[in-house]
Enzyme design. Structure first.
Site, PDB file in Angstrom:
ATOM      1  N   ASP A  54       1.396  -8.633   2.789  1.00 25.97           N
ATOM      2  CA  ASP A  54       0.082  -8.650   3.431  1.00 25.97           C
ATOM      3  C   ASP A  54      -0.728  -9.684   2.648  1.00 25.97           C
ATOM      4  O   ASP A  54      -1.179  -9.423   1.543  1.00 25.97           O
ATOM      5  CB  ASP A  54      -0.560  -7.268   3.361  1.00 25.97           C
TER       6      ASP A  54
ATOM      7  N   GLU B  64       0.835  -1.217   0.000  1.00 28.95           N
ATOM      8  CA  GLU B  64       0.000   0.000   0.000  1.00 28.95           C
ATOM      9  C   GLU B  64       0.865   1.261   0.000  1.00 28.95           C
ATOM     10  O   GLU B  64       0.743   2.133   0.861  1.00 28.95           O
ATOM     11  CB  GLU B  64      -0.985   0.013   1.175  1.00 28.95           C
TER      12      GLU B  64
END
Length: 597
Positions: free
Chosen positions: A484, A337
């Site tokens: 993730d 991200e």
């Protein structure tokens, strides 16, 4: 045209005193500068100087053009400037009642045209037939009339110097420095703080600033005493060979503000004060919460209503993030991200200052993606093998068998192909032992709670691709797989990665209901383990907490030296949940020290 210019140059020279040769080793101190920018890949070179009449001239000439043409153009330009200055002077004298004197001087001024010649460093005139690219050498002397200029070819130059918009006491200020013919590590930095009234008389210019005695490094950490004061940075570009360019200055847009006090990562830094030895590798995996998601109305009101609005602002969070990452003294950092602008304008300048090189892979349909950083004095980059899952599944023969199986389940296939998830793969080589190589993978899998079947397909593509890189292209190199994974330890994805296989009847194949069932057995050849175990949580928000992030390592080649403890539950929940004023993301970084077996 060339003949006319050359003739004009001859007439101009005839009108003034013929200059003698410049003696070899002549004193160049105190000369004006003639800055030449000449890059082989570009067709033109540029020349910038201040003419004797005070006007600045910036010429661009073809590199292959004979020197004589450039000198003729410069002579014509100088003559025009001189005539213009003379006209202005006559007008001034006429207005002051000196018309006769002005008229008498007119002819002489018109005739006083400059001679223009270029001399090499040893004092010999450079032949007019020599191409510009070869003629304008560093240390040469340009003569324009009576004025002489020291030629500086490709001097170090700052092309961009920026300070972050938000400055916090106790947090490192990492400027963005871009330079040409220079490197930030060779530049000279000087930091200044705004003068307080109590310091003495204020005023404009340098009188308004006080140099910080400790401010001689690229990164500066303001202390609490500087709260309320703005900062200024002066950067003198250098190339590491004792050549320095013109200094460039930038002032902060606002003052230093008070920091948040204790942060969740402060206690973790006690374990990571020093970089690991050359036989070890410190790895970090961290979802840093993209600004594009943090700044939505849904995030502010539903996901993170407990977080102070200012603490969700990217400028504020970047202060915390840069201090956190710098304090881990890591050799490998895998981030998820990552906004493209944050990578370019914030993370790269900051982590470069701490010795790390950055790589970025953006998602196909997003403004965010993955970033991998590696320590320059420990590793060099051998190759990159990044992929987008959907594209690889369709076009890479490696995944043909999986793609054919998936064709039997069109609803699932369509959903997989709509996802923009990517995989970042970097092959690194040890700087001290070239026989040691490592494959570093970084990913962020599909997020939906009912998307277990999609994640299984994505991780199957990832592991098949890693097999090609780490077994076929670079046989037998160990794998570190960070990310993730949006999968808890009880999920099919975690089980598949850890065990090497997933049965066709696993419950995750029907994670989104019978209409999206896709049963297929999968295997992979790696022996992977979670280096940091199975923490209670790596993601802690108001409505959910769980372990979603992992650093998987090849346990046949690597072993864990230490796992840096996660923040305590009290630290995580001090402000209810994450993110908060003392933690920049809704995830927690995983950190471990590894070594080769």
């Amino acid at each position: 045209m060339w003949q006319r210019l050359r003739a004009a140059l001859g007439r101009l020279r005839a009108g003034g005193p013929a200059p003698g040769p410049v003696p070899a080793g002549m004193e160049r101190a105190g000369m004006e500068r003639a800055v030449v920018r000449c890059v082989p890949a570009e067709p033109k070179l540029s020349l910038r100087l201040v003419l004797p009449d005070g006007s600045t001239r910036h010429m661009q000439r073809d590199q292959a053009e004979p020197l004589g043409r450039a000198l003729a153009r410069l002579a014509a330009t100088a003559a025009k400037g001189r005539a213009k200055a003379a006209k202005k002077s006559r007008k001034a004298r006429a207005e002051s009642g000196e018309e006769a004197a002005a008229a008498a001087a007119a002819g002489g001024e018109a005739a006083a045209v400059p001679a223009v010649r270029l001399f090499s460093r040893d004092g010999l005139a450079v032949a007019e037939e020599v191409p510009n690219a070869a003629a304008w050498q560093d240390g040469a002397v340009l003569q324009v009339g009576e004025a002489r200029y020291r030629v500086e070819r490709n001097p170090p130059a700052v092309t961009e110097l920026r300070l972050p918009r938000s400055l916090l006491a106790g947090f490192p200020v990492c400027p963005k420095v871009s330079a040409e013919f220079a490197a930030p590590r060779h530049c000279v930095f000087r930091w200044y703080r705004q003068r307080r009234p109590a310091d003495g008389e204020g005023g404009g210019g340098d009188a308004a600033w006080v140099e910080e005695a400790a401010g001689t490094e690229r990164v500066f950490t303001p202390c609490n005493a500087l709260v309320g004061l703005r900062l200024k940075l002066r950067c003198t570009p250098g190339d590491g060979e004792q050549r320095y360019g013109q200094p460039c200055e930038v002032e902060s847009s606002g003052p230093v503000e008070a920091g948040p006090g204790a942060c969740t990562f402060d206690s973790r830094h006690l374990y990571t004060r020093k970089v690991c030895g050359h036989g070890s590798v410190r790895a970090v995996s961290y979802n840093i919460l993209a600004d594009t998601y943090a700044q939505t109305e849904f995030s502010r009101t539903v996901l993170y209503p407990y977080c102070a609005p200012y603490a969700l602002e990217i400028d504020y969070r970047q202060n915390l993030l840069k201090k956190e990452l710098a304090g881990y003294s890591a050799d490998l950092i895998c981030l998820q991200e990552v906004d493209k602008s944050v990578f370019l304008d914030s993370l790269v300048p900051a982590l470069d200052a701490f010795g790390l090189e950055g790589l970025f892979k953006i998602k196909e349909k997003q403004h965010e993606g993955l970033a991998t950083f590696y320590r320059r004095d420990k590793f060099s980059l051998l190759s990159q093998h990044d992929i987008a899952f959907s594209e690889a599944l369709l076009s890479d023969p490696l995944h043909k068998e999986l793609c054919d199986k998936l064709a039997e389940y069109p609803a699932v296939r369509e959903k997989v192909l709509q996802r923009s998830s990517v995989l970042q793969v970097s092959v690194l080589q040890s700087a001290t032992d070239p026989s040691k190589k490592i494959c570093v993978a970084n990913t962020h899998l599909y997020w939906h709670p009912k998307g277990g079947n999609i994640r299984l397909i994505q991780i199957a593509v990832a592991l098949s691709h890693l097999k090609h890189v780490a077994c076929d292209l670079h046989p037998s190199i160990p794998v570190i797989f960070c990310g993730d994974f949006n999968s808890t330890p009880s999920s099919g994805t975690y089980s598949f990665i850890s065990s090497g296989g997933i049965a066709e009847d696993h419950e995750d194949w029907v994670s989104n209901g019978e209409e999206e069932r896709c049963n297929m057995p999968l295997t992979h050849p790696f022996k992977l383990q979670s280096a940091c175990g199975e923490p209670a949580y790596t993601n802690y928000v108001g409505g959910f907490h769980g372990c979603l992030d992992y650093i998987f390592i090849d346990k046949t080649a690597l072993e864990v030296e230490q796992v840096i403890p996660l923040p305590s539950h009290e630290e995580v929940t001090t402000h209810q949940a994450l993110p908060s004023v003392s933690h920049p993301s809704d995830h927690i970084a995983l950190i471990c020290d590894l070594k080769w077996k």
